[in-house]
Design an enzyme around this catalytic site. Structure first.
Site: not given
Ligand code: DGN
Length: 264
Positions: A7-8, A39-40, A70-72, A149, A181-183
């Protein structure tokens, strides 16, 4: 052999928590690319290049497969890197879509995700392919990843921002919301509090762990006999940044993340 996760940032931990609960015999090796976070807001090429480094790093650790937690990264880099990589790469979006389609009754589904994931339109396209009668509404949540974060996800400031940013979601007609988004599962208590019980939340990462379980079974890849080795946590950022949240979220006060030095 271990399973690789990437993930990011700390979002990958929400998927790993589910792995530790549901697949307790599997060893996890996780790498968070906190040097390049978020990453977004990056371009597809940047995202693909960052993720390629993470995939190569995990391959060197002899993982049997890699989960893009990570979805992105799934939205923008998965097909390209699948074509370049010998071991299986599994993303989080397909499982999130399938779970949401199983949950919705009104056929109105929402997605919240990073700007890059929403821009890719992958969720809406996959839903339209599998279930043309289902309507999808998507919203970017640019504040959520930084809140998590910066370890502010349990503060009053987070509560205020979540309430503010979800206003349109709350007044929409959806009955199911994908946390794309996994966050976001770290903010789940605040999201649930804001949206009430009318809107069901789907955690794409947790849905992916069930897919993973089935995949391991189907391909005879599960770790059955040997005892499990300790999970390993790496970051391209500062050790502390990952260690603090990982200890808290995974309830492991001894967990220590290691720093990976990026090539010049
Ligand atoms: N956790 C990442 C996701 O699921 O898209 C993205 C986090 C990020 O870097 N913006």
């Amino acid at each position: 052999r271990p399973i690789g996760f990437l993930d990011s940032g700390v979002g990958g931990l929400t998927v790993i928590k589910a792995v530790q609960q549901q697949l307790p015999k599997e060893q996890v090796i996780f790498i968070a690319d906190q040097a390049h976070l978020p990453y977004g807001t990056k371009t597809p090429t940047e995202i693909t290049n960052y993720v390629r480094f993470l995939v190569n790093f995990l391959e060197k650790q002899q993982v049997k497969l890699i989960v893009f937690a990570c979805n992105t990264a799934t939205a923008w880099a998965l097909p390209t890197l699948q074509a370049e990589t010998k071991i299986p790469l599994i993303g989080v979006i397909d499982s999130g879509v399938q779970r949401a389609l199983a949950v919705t009754q009104t056929k109105k589904v929402g997605v919240i995700a990073t700007p890059a994931t929403i821009k890719s339109d992958v969720y809406a396209q996959k839903i339209a392919q599998l279930a043309p009668q289902v309507q999808t509404q998507s919203w970017e949540m640019p504040h959520f990843v930084p809140l998590v974060e910066e370890n502010l996800y349990q503060t009053a400031q987070a509560q205020e921002l979540v309430q503010q940013d979800l206003r349109q979601v709350r007044t929409s007609e959806i009955d199911t919301l994908i946390l794309g988004c996994t966050h976001y599962p770290l903010l789940r208590p605040l999201i649930a509090q804001t949206l009430g019980t009318q809107i069901k939340l789907v955690d794409a990462g947790v849905a992916t762990v069930q897919t993973l379980q089935q995949y391991l079974l189907d391909h005879n890849l599960q770790n059955s006999g040997e005892t499990k080795k300790s999970d390993l946590f790496y970051t391209t950022g500062e050790q502390e940044q990952l260690t603090v949240i990982a200890q808290d979220w995974l309830l492991d006060p001894n967990l220590t993340a290691q720093k990976v030095i990026l090539p010049d």
